[in-house]
Design a protein around this motif. Structure first.
Motif, PDB file in Angstrom:
ATOM      1  N   PHE A 162      36.207  33.063  36.120  1.00 26.35           N
ATOM      2  CA  PHE A 162      37.648  33.004  35.935  1.00 26.35           C
ATOM      3  C   PHE A 162      38.167  31.670  36.496  1.00 26.35           C
ATOM      4  CE2 PHE A 162      38.294  37.259  34.546  1.00 26.35           C
ATOM      5  CZ  PHE A 162      37.180  37.924  35.022  1.00 26.35           C
ATOM      6  N   SER A 163      38.541  30.783  35.602  1.00 28.86           N
ATOM      7  CA  SER A 163      39.029  29.476  36.008  1.00 28.86           C
ATOM      8  C   SER A 163      40.524  29.328  35.748  1.00 28.86           C
ATOM      9  CB  SER A 163      38.273  28.376  35.245  1.00 28.86           C
ATOM     10  OG  SER A 163      38.408  28.565  33.853  1.00 28.86           O
ATOM     11  N   ARG A 164      41.111  30.358  35.158  1.00 25.10           N
ATOM     12  CA  ARG A 164      42.534  30.273  34.847  1.00 25.10           C
ATOM     13  C   ARG A 164      43.363  30.514  36.100  1.00 25.10           C
ATOM     14  NH1 ARG A 164      42.864  34.676  30.274  1.00 25.10           N
ATOM     15  NH2 ARG A 164      41.438  35.659  31.740  1.00 25.10           N
ATOM     16  N   ALA A 165      44.586  30.164  36.030  1.00 25.15           N
ATOM     17  CA  ALA A 165      45.493  30.371  37.154  1.00 25.15           C
ATOM     18  C   ALA A 165      45.702  31.867  37.366  1.00 25.15           C
ATOM     19  CB  ALA A 165      46.830  29.688  36.887  1.00 25.15           C
ATOM     20  N   TYR A 166      46.057  32.237  38.600  1.00 24.51           N
ATOM     21  CA  TYR A 166      46.255  33.652  38.913  1.00 24.51           C
ATOM     22  C   TYR A 166      47.328  34.280  38.035  1.00 24.51           C
ATOM     23  CZ  TYR A 166      43.391  32.959  43.075  1.00 24.51           C
ATOM     24  OH  TYR A 166      42.360  32.687  43.915  1.00 24.51           O
ATOM     25  N   ARG A 177      43.892  35.293  54.292  1.00 23.31           N
ATOM     26  CA  ARG A 177      45.178  34.695  54.617  1.00 23.31           C
ATOM     27  C   ARG A 177      45.726  33.865  53.450  1.00 23.31           C
ATOM     28  NH1 ARG A 177      44.493  38.085  57.547  1.00 23.31           N
ATOM     29  NH2 ARG A 177      44.686  38.175  59.828  1.00 23.31           N
ATOM     30  N   GLU A 178      45.017  33.894  52.321  1.00 21.92           N
ATOM     31  CA  GLU A 178      45.481  33.183  51.144  1.00 21.92           C
ATOM     32  C   GLU A 178      46.634  33.953  50.494  1.00 21.92           C
ATOM     33  OE1 GLU A 178      44.494  30.255  50.189  1.00 21.92           O
ATOM     34  OE2 GLU A 178      42.920  30.087  51.727  1.00 21.92           O
ATOM     35  N   ALA A 179      47.544  33.222  49.886  1.00 23.77           N
ATOM     36  CA  ALA A 179      48.708  33.861  49.273  1.00 23.77           C
ATOM     37  C   ALA A 179      48.310  34.777  48.124  1.00 23.77           C
ATOM     38  CB  ALA A 179      49.693  32.805  48.789  1.00 23.77           C
ATOM     39  N   TYR A 180      47.267  34.360  47.359  1.00 21.51           N
ATOM     40  CA  TYR A 180      46.814  35.147  46.232  1.00 21.51           C
ATOM     41  C   TYR A 180      45.289  35.139  46.181  1.00 21.51           C
ATOM     42  CZ  TYR A 180      51.623  34.648  44.506  1.00 21.51           C
ATOM     43  OH  TYR A 180      52.987  34.676  44.371  1.00 21.51           O
ATOM     44  N   PHE A 181      44.714  36.193  45.677  1.00 18.35           N
ATOM     45  CA  PHE A 181      43.302  36.186  45.299  1.00 18.35           C
ATOM     46  C   PHE A 181      43.100  37.206  44.188  1.00 18.35           C
ATOM     47  CE2 PHE A 181      43.380  39.353  48.711  1.00 18.35           C
ATOM     48  CZ  PHE A 181      42.655  40.411  48.158  1.00 18.35           C
ATOM     49  N   SER A 182      42.051  37.025  43.424  1.00 16.93           N
ATOM     50  CA  SER A 182      41.806  37.895  42.272  1.00 16.93           C
ATOM     51  C   SER A 182      40.798  38.987  42.615  1.00 16.93           C
ATOM     52  CB  SER A 182      41.279  37.073  41.094  1.00 16.93           C
ATOM     53  OG  SER A 182      39.997  36.561  41.408  1.00 16.93           O
ATOM     54  N   LEU A 183      40.774  39.972  41.767  1.00 16.18           N
ATOM     55  CA  LEU A 183      39.850  41.090  41.946  1.00 16.18           C
ATOM     56  C   LEU A 183      38.406  40.605  41.962  1.00 16.18           C
ATOM     57  CD1 LEU A 183      40.061  44.502  40.141  1.00 16.18           C
ATOM     58  CD2 LEU A 183      37.925  43.243  40.108  1.00 16.18           C
ATOM     59  N   SER A 184      38.076  39.639  41.100  1.00 17.27           N
ATOM     60  CA  SER A 184      36.684  39.169  41.042  1.00 17.27           C
ATOM     61  C   SER A 184      36.280  38.461  42.332  1.00 17.27           C
ATOM     62  CB  SER A 184      36.490  38.241  39.845  1.00 17.27           C
ATOM     63  OG  SER A 184      37.344  37.127  39.916  1.00 17.27           O
ATOM     64  N   GLU A 185      37.229  37.783  42.998  1.00 19.22           N
ATOM     65  CA  GLU A 185      36.915  37.144  44.272  1.00 19.22           C
ATOM     66  C   GLU A 185      36.601  38.198  45.339  1.00 19.22           C
ATOM     67  OE1 GLU A 185      39.374  33.078  44.596  1.00 19.22           O
ATOM     68  OE2 GLU A 185      40.616  34.819  44.085  1.00 19.22           O
ATOM     69  N   MET A 228      43.454  42.165  38.138  1.00 21.18           N
ATOM     70  CA  MET A 228      44.451  42.466  39.144  1.00 21.18           C
ATOM     71  C   MET A 228      44.468  41.322  40.157  1.00 21.18           C
ATOM     72  SD  MET A 228      44.696  45.759  41.740  1.00 21.18           S
ATOM     73  CE  MET A 228      44.847  46.959  40.421  1.00 21.18           C
ATOM     74  N   VAL A 229      45.657  40.824  40.479  1.00 16.85           N
ATOM     75  CA  VAL A 229      45.815  39.761  41.469  1.00 16.85           C
ATOM     76  C   VAL A 229      46.517  40.340  42.691  1.00 16.85           C
ATOM     77  CG1 VAL A 229      46.912  37.551  41.978  1.00 16.85           C
ATOM     78  CG2 VAL A 229      45.869  37.945  39.740  1.00 16.85           C
ATOM     79  N   PHE A 230      45.924  40.124  43.854  1.00 18.17           N
ATOM     80  CA  PHE A 230      46.463  40.625  45.114  1.00 18.17           C
ATOM     81  C   PHE A 230      47.353  39.562  45.755  1.00 18.17           C
ATOM     82  CE2 PHE A 230      42.734  43.024  44.197  1.00 18.17           C
ATOM     83  CZ  PHE A 230      42.924  44.278  44.726  1.00 18.17           C
TER      84      PHE A 230
END
Length: 525
Positions: free
Chosen positions: A148-152, A195-203, A235-237
């Motif tokens: 996944f290289s697209r933006a969140y 502590r990142e503002a966003y992360f993805s389900l795959s991460e 899903m983006v957290f």
């Protein structure tokens, strides 16, 4: 319209069938992951955690089925299951094992395909199914990998259906008691340390796979679920700490417990068996469980004790029995166990007898909190079983004679209606003591309103007089009027014909003297 994020946890440590080994960390893992999502990522509970005895096959299936009507198209949900999983080695079909599953009955398990069907009907935007159980990899027919290289934002725009399992088609470890499973710990650690503002389900999934496999021989698997409503998104957290929803949830329940002192009779033991107090009762039970497992913080324990909450393990059996008895009261309306229910509710009556015997034996040392609790709920300690039986007998006898004639009929001891047969047997007992002069005056006074002490001796006379009254009413002053032996008059006509036949001279039939005397007394002959 922006949707909401929801979490549903299903966790089972203890099983009804002893053939299933109890787990150590399922509920602990589910609670930790649930709380960090509530506190740091803006999630809400869609329903209270489904755990142990509540996690029956019916409850789990009904809850999953209900999600399709609760969630909106823009909502997101994580469904987290922690418990036993089993696979049929021949068919390759996997199952969740609910609390009430029977080891030798596969029909009592929950087929993975059933779960998938229920989940597929949910029209949420993002759905993330997490299964921490043995053989959970059997959910996935084939693995798919994607970078996944697209933006969140782009990831979040398209709907998705993902599953993360704690292993492939293999057994997985539950971990050391009270320390969590390796899979759940890595899942929680990523959520808690991020502590990142966003992360993805795959991460999240990649971290869990890497950390779990480095500590154990199991290999978590993450993949798309091939549903019609899966558009390949994720899903983006969003990290949004210090919301404190899990604390607010506890605080809200604690406040509800404190306020219930004046409104709920069962206080401080709030029954989870009473449908009106089920949620709060389950919370109270959880606090005792957390205390026993040393999971309850000292501050919460102190506040609960100050509020009147009871943790003392020596009163556990009392409160367990009290909870069951209160449930019995709510279901039946009785504040004692009537005779016709004693076989069915033998545990409840044994508990009540124990309290009464303890009180009568040493009333001064009977615990005051127990006495006050029972009296407040209308459970009398001074009453004996014999007194309750008499009260019950009086109520049932009044009911019986509201539909039957006094002095003419009597409840049958062999009636198919259990209440009537019980009533007949008790009446027979009381009449025996009445004849022996051993029945209390107030009981004699009550019985004499409904039955004759010499009922068996005099019942034929009462019946004969009743028929004469019917006959005289039929004649209505016309002594020549004779009832027919057909039609509506058939019964009376046949009775009168038998009397006339018996009175005719030269027949073998005859009437007893008492009948002749009554006939003369009534002017029939």
């Amino acid at each position: 319209m922006k949707g909401k994020n929801y979490i549903l946890t299903i966790a089972i440590d203890n099983y009804s069938d002893s053939n299933f080994t109890n787990l150590n960390n399922a509920k602990l893992d589910a609670e930790n992951i649930q709380n960090v999502l509530l506190d740091n990522y803006g999630f809400d509970l869609i329903e209270d955690s489904i755990t142990d005895k509540n996690a029956t096959r019916e409850k789990i299936i009904n809850t999953l089925a209900s999600l399709s009507s609760i969630l909106m198209p823009n909502d997101n949900i994580i469904i987290y299951y922690a418990g036993h999983g089993i696979i049929n080695e021949r068919s390759g079909i996997g199952y969740w094992v609910p609390y009430d599953a029977q080891y030798h009955s596969i029909a009592t398990y929950i087929n993975n395909s059933t779960i998938i069907d229920l989940v597929e009907s949910i029209e949420a935007k993002h759905l993330f199914l997490v299964s921490d159980s043995c053989f959970s990899g059997s959910f996935i027919s084939r693995n798919r990998s994607a970078e996944f290289s697209r933006a969140y934002k782009k990831l979040n725009e398209k709907s998705s259906r993902w599953i993360l399992t704690s292993g492939r088609v293999e057994r997985v470890t539950d971990g050391e008691p009270l320390k969590g499973s390796p899979f759940a710990n890595s899942f929680y650690d990523y959520l808690n340390n991020n502590r990142e503002a966003y992360f993805s389900l795959s991460e999240l999934a990649n971290y869990v796979k890497k950390e779990t496999s480095s500590q154990t021989n199991q290999q978590p698997v993450c993949a798309h679920l091939s549903f019609h409503n899966n558009q390949g998104g994720e899903m983006v957290f969003k990290y949004n700490p210090n919301q404190g929803k899990s604390k607010e949830g506890w605080e809200a329940k604690f406040e509800e417990f404190c306020n219930s002192k004046e409104t709920i009779k069962e206080w401080p033991h709030i029954s989870q068996y009473n449908p009106n107090t089920k949620s709060l009762g389950r919370w109270c039970s959880d606090q005792r469980s957390f205390k026993r497992a040393k999971k309850l913080s000292p501050d919460r324990e102190r506040r609960l004790i100050e509020a009147g909450f009871v943790f003392n393990p020596y009163v556990k059996k009392f409160y367990t029995g009290f909870g069951k008895f209160m449930a019995f009261m709510h279901m039946t309306g009785y504040n004692y166990v009537p005779s016709h229910l004693r076989k069915q509710y033998n545990v409840e009556i044994a508990w009540l007898r124990l309290q009464r015997n303890s009180f009568r034996k040493d009333p001064e040392n009977y615990p005051k909190y127990r006495y006050d609790l029972l009296i407040k709920n209308g459970i009398a300690l001074h009453t004996t079983s014999n007194e309750e039986i008499w009260d019950e007998f009086c109520i049932e006898l009044i009911k019986f004679y509201s539909n039957n004639e006094k002095f003419i009929t009597i409840p049958s001891q062999v009636s198919k209606d259990k209440k009537v047969s019980w009533l007949g047997n008790k009446l027979n007992d009381y009449m025996y003591y009445w004849k022996q002069g051993k029945l209390a005056d107030e009981k004699v006074e009550f019985l004499s309103k409904y039955v004759d002490i010499d009922y068996q001796k005099n019942k034929h006379k009462r019946y004969f007089r009743k028929k004469i009254e019917e006959f005289k009413k039929f004649q209505n002053g016309d002594r020549n009027k004779i009832p027919k032996q057909s039609g509506d008059e058939k019964a009376l006509g046949r009775w009168y014909a038998q009397i006339k036949c018996a009175l005719n001279e030269g027949t073998k039939k005859s009437l007893p003297n008492w009948k002749i005397e009554i006939l003369k007394e009534e002017g029939i002959i």
